[in-house]
Design a protein around this motif. Structure first.
Motif, PDB file in Angstrom:
ATOM      1  N   SER A  50      40.041  34.475  44.117  1.00  0.00           N
ATOM      2  CA  SER A  50      40.213  34.399  45.566  1.00  0.00           C
ATOM      3  C   SER A  50      38.672  33.919  46.122  1.00  0.00           C
ATOM      4  CB  SER A  50      40.555  35.805  46.132  1.00  0.00           C
ATOM      5  OG  SER A  50      39.603  36.470  45.956  1.00  0.00           O
ATOM      6  N   ARG A  51      37.602  34.475  45.717  1.00  0.00           N
ATOM      7  CA  ARG A  51      36.063  34.341  45.974  1.00  0.00           C
ATOM      8  C   ARG A  51      35.591  32.867  45.567  1.00  0.00           C
ATOM      9  NH1 ARG A  51      37.590  39.231  46.225  1.00  0.00           N
ATOM     10  NH2 ARG A  51      36.453  40.705  47.231  1.00  0.00           N
ATOM     11  N   ALA A  52      36.015  32.329  44.549  1.00  0.00           N
ATOM     12  CA  ALA A  52      35.761  30.973  44.018  1.00  0.00           C
ATOM     13  C   ALA A  52      36.505  29.970  45.210  1.00  0.00           C
ATOM     14  CB  ALA A  52      36.293  30.737  42.628  1.00  0.00           C
ATOM     15  N   LEU A  53      37.721  30.443  45.536  1.00  0.00           N
ATOM     16  CA  LEU A  53      38.305  29.351  46.466  1.00  0.00           C
ATOM     17  C   LEU A  53      37.815  29.454  48.028  1.00  0.00           C
ATOM     18  CD1 LEU A  53      42.382  30.201  45.600  1.00  0.00           C
ATOM     19  CD2 LEU A  53      40.781  28.094  44.931  1.00  0.00           C
ATOM     20  N   GLU A  54      37.097  30.549  48.291  1.00  0.00           N
ATOM     21  CA  GLU A  54      36.407  30.661  49.591  1.00  0.00           C
ATOM     22  C   GLU A  54      35.059  29.551  49.478  1.00  0.00           C
ATOM     23  OE1 GLU A  54      35.653  34.072  51.946  1.00  0.00           O
ATOM     24  OE2 GLU A  54      36.772  35.394  50.455  1.00  0.00           O
ATOM     25  N   LEU A  55      34.515  29.804  48.080  1.00  0.00           N
ATOM     26  CA  LEU A  55      33.239  28.880  47.922  1.00  0.00           C
ATOM     27  C   LEU A  55      33.664  27.365  47.949  1.00  0.00           C
ATOM     28  CD1 LEU A  55      30.864  29.794  45.631  1.00  0.00           C
ATOM     29  CD2 LEU A  55      30.825  27.377  46.445  1.00  0.00           C
ATOM     30  N   VAL A  56      34.770  27.187  47.545  1.00  0.00           N
ATOM     31  CA  VAL A  56      35.318  25.608  47.439  1.00  0.00           C
ATOM     32  C   VAL A  56      35.632  25.122  48.947  1.00  0.00           C
ATOM     33  CG1 VAL A  56      37.295  24.065  46.652  1.00  0.00           C
ATOM     34  CG2 VAL A  56      36.170  25.680  45.154  1.00  0.00           C
ATOM     35  N   GLY A  57      36.214  25.987  49.531  1.00  0.00           N
ATOM     36  CA  GLY A  57      36.732  26.047  50.841  1.00  0.00           C
ATOM     37  C   GLY A  57      35.540  25.566  52.025  1.00  0.00           C
TER      38      GLY A  57
ATOM     39  N   TYR B  84      40.342  38.756  41.837  1.00  0.00           N
ATOM     40  CA  TYR B  84      39.060  38.850  42.521  1.00  0.00           C
ATOM     41  C   TYR B  84      38.392  37.700  42.518  1.00  0.00           C
ATOM     42  CZ  TYR B  84      34.613  41.441  43.638  1.00  0.00           C
ATOM     43  OH  TYR B  84      33.433  41.822  44.176  1.00  0.00           O
ATOM     44  N   LEU B  85      37.941  37.246  41.307  1.00  0.00           N
ATOM     45  CA  LEU B  85      37.224  36.243  41.025  1.00  0.00           C
ATOM     46  C   LEU B  85      37.714  34.878  41.937  1.00  0.00           C
ATOM     47  CD1 LEU B  85      35.653  36.908  37.649  1.00  0.00           C
ATOM     48  CD2 LEU B  85      34.615  37.086  39.652  1.00  0.00           C
TER      49      LEU B  85
ATOM     50  N   ASP C 200      34.429  46.697  37.823  1.00  0.00           N
ATOM     51  CA  ASP C 200      34.890  46.753  36.517  1.00  0.00           C
ATOM     52  C   ASP C 200      36.488  47.175  36.906  1.00  0.00           C
ATOM     53  OD1 ASP C 200      35.533  47.205  34.306  1.00  0.00           O
ATOM     54  OD2 ASP C 200      34.880  49.447  33.818  1.00  0.00           O
ATOM     55  N   LEU C 201      37.018  45.988  36.625  1.00  0.00           N
ATOM     56  CA  LEU C 201      38.734  46.041  37.240  1.00  0.00           C
ATOM     57  C   LEU C 201      39.385  45.464  35.918  1.00  0.00           C
ATOM     58  CD1 LEU C 201      38.748  44.058  40.570  1.00  0.00           C
ATOM     59  CD2 LEU C 201      38.689  46.447  40.056  1.00  0.00           C
ATOM     60  N   SER C 202      40.812  45.868  36.002  1.00  0.00           N
ATOM     61  CA  SER C 202      41.641  45.336  34.944  1.00  0.00           C
ATOM     62  C   SER C 202      41.643  43.788  34.744  1.00  0.00           C
ATOM     63  CB  SER C 202      43.037  46.057  35.127  1.00  0.00           C
ATOM     64  OG  SER C 202      43.321  45.195  36.347  1.00  0.00           O
ATOM     65  N   PRO C 203      41.928  43.269  33.610  1.00  0.00           N
ATOM     66  CA  PRO C 203      42.010  41.767  33.571  1.00  0.00           C
ATOM     67  C   PRO C 203      42.610  40.867  34.651  1.00  0.00           C
ATOM     68  CG  PRO C 203      42.288  42.758  31.573  1.00  0.00           C
ATOM     69  CD  PRO C 203      42.207  43.784  32.471  1.00  0.00           C
ATOM     70  N   LEU C 204      43.756  41.647  35.146  1.00  0.00           N
ATOM     71  CA  LEU C 204      44.441  40.903  36.078  1.00  0.00           C
ATOM     72  C   LEU C 204      43.791  40.819  37.371  1.00  0.00           C
ATOM     73  CD1 LEU C 204      46.921  39.522  37.251  1.00  0.00           C
ATOM     74  CD2 LEU C 204      48.151  41.552  37.409  1.00  0.00           C
TER      75      LEU C 204
ATOM     76  N   ILE D  74      30.566  37.954  43.559  1.00  0.00           N
ATOM     77  CA  ILE D  74      31.104  37.075  42.072  1.00  0.00           C
ATOM     78  C   ILE D  74      29.983  37.632  41.023  1.00  0.00           C
ATOM     79  CG2 ILE D  74      31.184  34.965  40.898  1.00  0.00           C
ATOM     80  CD1 ILE D  74      32.585  33.899  43.261  1.00  0.00           C
ATOM     81  N   THR D  75      28.951  37.625  41.319  1.00  0.00           N
ATOM     82  CA  THR D  75      27.772  37.739  40.346  1.00  0.00           C
ATOM     83  C   THR D  75      27.739  39.408  39.780  1.00  0.00           C
ATOM     84  OG1 THR D  75      25.916  38.272  41.844  1.00  0.00           O
ATOM     85  CG2 THR D  75      26.191  36.177  41.147  1.00  0.00           C
ATOM     86  N   ARG D  76      28.134  40.276  40.706  1.00  0.00           N
ATOM     87  CA  ARG D  76      28.359  41.382  40.598  1.00  0.00           C
ATOM     88  C   ARG D  76      29.671  42.229  40.570  1.00  0.00           C
ATOM     89  NH1 ARG D  76      22.804  42.980  40.769  1.00  0.00           N
ATOM     90  NH2 ARG D  76      21.526  41.429  42.006  1.00  0.00           N
ATOM     91  N   ALA D  77      30.457  41.589  39.990  1.00  0.00           N
ATOM     92  CA  ALA D  77      31.935  41.983  39.913  1.00  0.00           C
ATOM     93  C   ALA D  77      32.305  43.232  39.592  1.00  0.00           C
ATOM     94  CB  ALA D  77      32.612  40.926  39.099  1.00  0.00           C
TER      95      ALA D  77
END
Length: 330
Positions: free
Chosen positions: A185-192, A182-183, A173-177, A168-171
């Motif tokens: 899915s990883r935030a949900l893993e952290l919440v889980g 990407y972010l 360079d991807l298109s906005p979508l 997350i901290t070093r995401a």
């Protein structure tokens, strides 16, 4: 619904251009992933002393500190987090994680000290989002925790979730979508993991406020030209020109001696020169594996390793997975 209102910043001195740029970058890194789910990631050193404050809505707050230290307050409760010291002096500290229940609107405050470094990820979870996902009752432990205003739960994040936070901290360079997916899915893993860790422990009252960190006067304070010198070196270390340079050569590049270089670099970035270089090279290798599809042997060379086996060992230790699993990931 916002997690924290726009921060009001009170610097201890007139705000510098660097301070204004830092605040602008902070605001740019706050993302609303969906209503009730918010993400912020940062990897920076404070450029001057300041206090930033804002209003929080009710919900859960998750903080995962990968390296460095943060000094924050949730209402009257002050929390000073720092990455735990490793058992080996040459290794970075261990990540720390905190889950906070904000049962009613509350005030948030963060205090910064010039040169203090932190690499961290924060996730805000609104009550409406949690109920929408889990229904009216998520679990007895989670429900009990959510009812306790400013209850706090500390846990040691797994190697997997620490690697996710690094991503997350070093995401890339991807298109906005794709970046949003990407972010999220990883935030949900952290919440889980945060909620799963909570479910394994009986909720308890919030601990007493943590002791305040040592006064800023007790830390090494750099002059403006010394800060500029470290920022220039920091940028140079991320180029191929620094790949094979010794510490003495880097000190000459920075216009100082090796001992002063180490002290000043650690004061600004919270790590040694070579720990930073090793981290940067491993991150470049991870990015090459995930985005460019390099082989493990090719990624080893990117990271400065002649041995693919040694690289694989270092990679697994750093990110909690073998490098072959990173190939082709988004």
């Amino acid at each position: 619904m916002s997690v924290v209102s726009p921060l009001h910043v009170q610097p201890s001195a007139p705000p510098t251009e660097g301070m204004q740029s830092s605040l602008q970058r902070h605001l740019q890194r706050v993302r609303v992933l969906r209503p009730g789910l918010h993400l912020h990631a940062d990897d920076a050193a404070d450029v001057q002393d300041f206090t930033a404050s804002g209003d929080m809505d009710a919900g859960l707050r998750i903080v995962l500190l990968l390296e460095g230290s943060v000094d924050v307050s949730y209402g009257p409760r002050r929390v000073a987090l720092s990455s735990a010291a490793s058992q080996r002096a040459h290794e970075p500290g261990l990540p720390r994680a905190l889950l906070v229940s904000v049962a009613e609107p509350e005030r948030f405050e963060r205090r910064g000290r010039r040169g203090a470094y932190a690499r961290r990820v924060s996730v805000g979870v609104g009550g409406e989002w949690l109920e929408q996902v889990a229904g009216p009752s998520a679990s007895d432990a989670i429900d009990a925790f959510r009812r306790q205003h400013l209850a706090m739960h500390h846990w040691q994040p797994s190697a997997r979730i620490a690697a996710v936070a690094e991503q997350i901290t070093r995401a890339p360079d991807l298109s906005p979508l794709l970046l949003h997916l990407y972010l999220e899915s990883r935030a949900l893993e952290l919440v889980g993991e945060a909620l799963g860790s909570l479910s394994q422990h009986a909720p308890g009252p919030a601990p007493a406020p943590a002791p305040a960190p040592a006064p800023a006067a007790a830390t090494l304070r750099l002059l403006p030209h010394e800060h500029q010198r470290m920022r220039a070196l920091h940028a140079f270390l991320q180029t191929d020109g620094a790949m094979d340079m010794s510490l003495d050569a880097l000190a000459r590049q920075a216009g100082t001696n090796a001992n002063t270089l180490q002290r000043h670099f650690r004061a600004v970035y919270g790590t040694t020169v070579f720990d930073f270089v090793r981290e940067h090279r491993l991150q470049r290798a991870r990015q090459a594996l995930e985005q460019d599809g390099l082989t493990v042997g090719q990624a080893a060379l990117v990271a400065g390793y002649n041995s693919a086996a040694n690289f694989a060992t270092a990679y697994r230790k750093r990110f909690g997975m073998p490098p072959k699993l990173a190939r082709g990931r988004i």
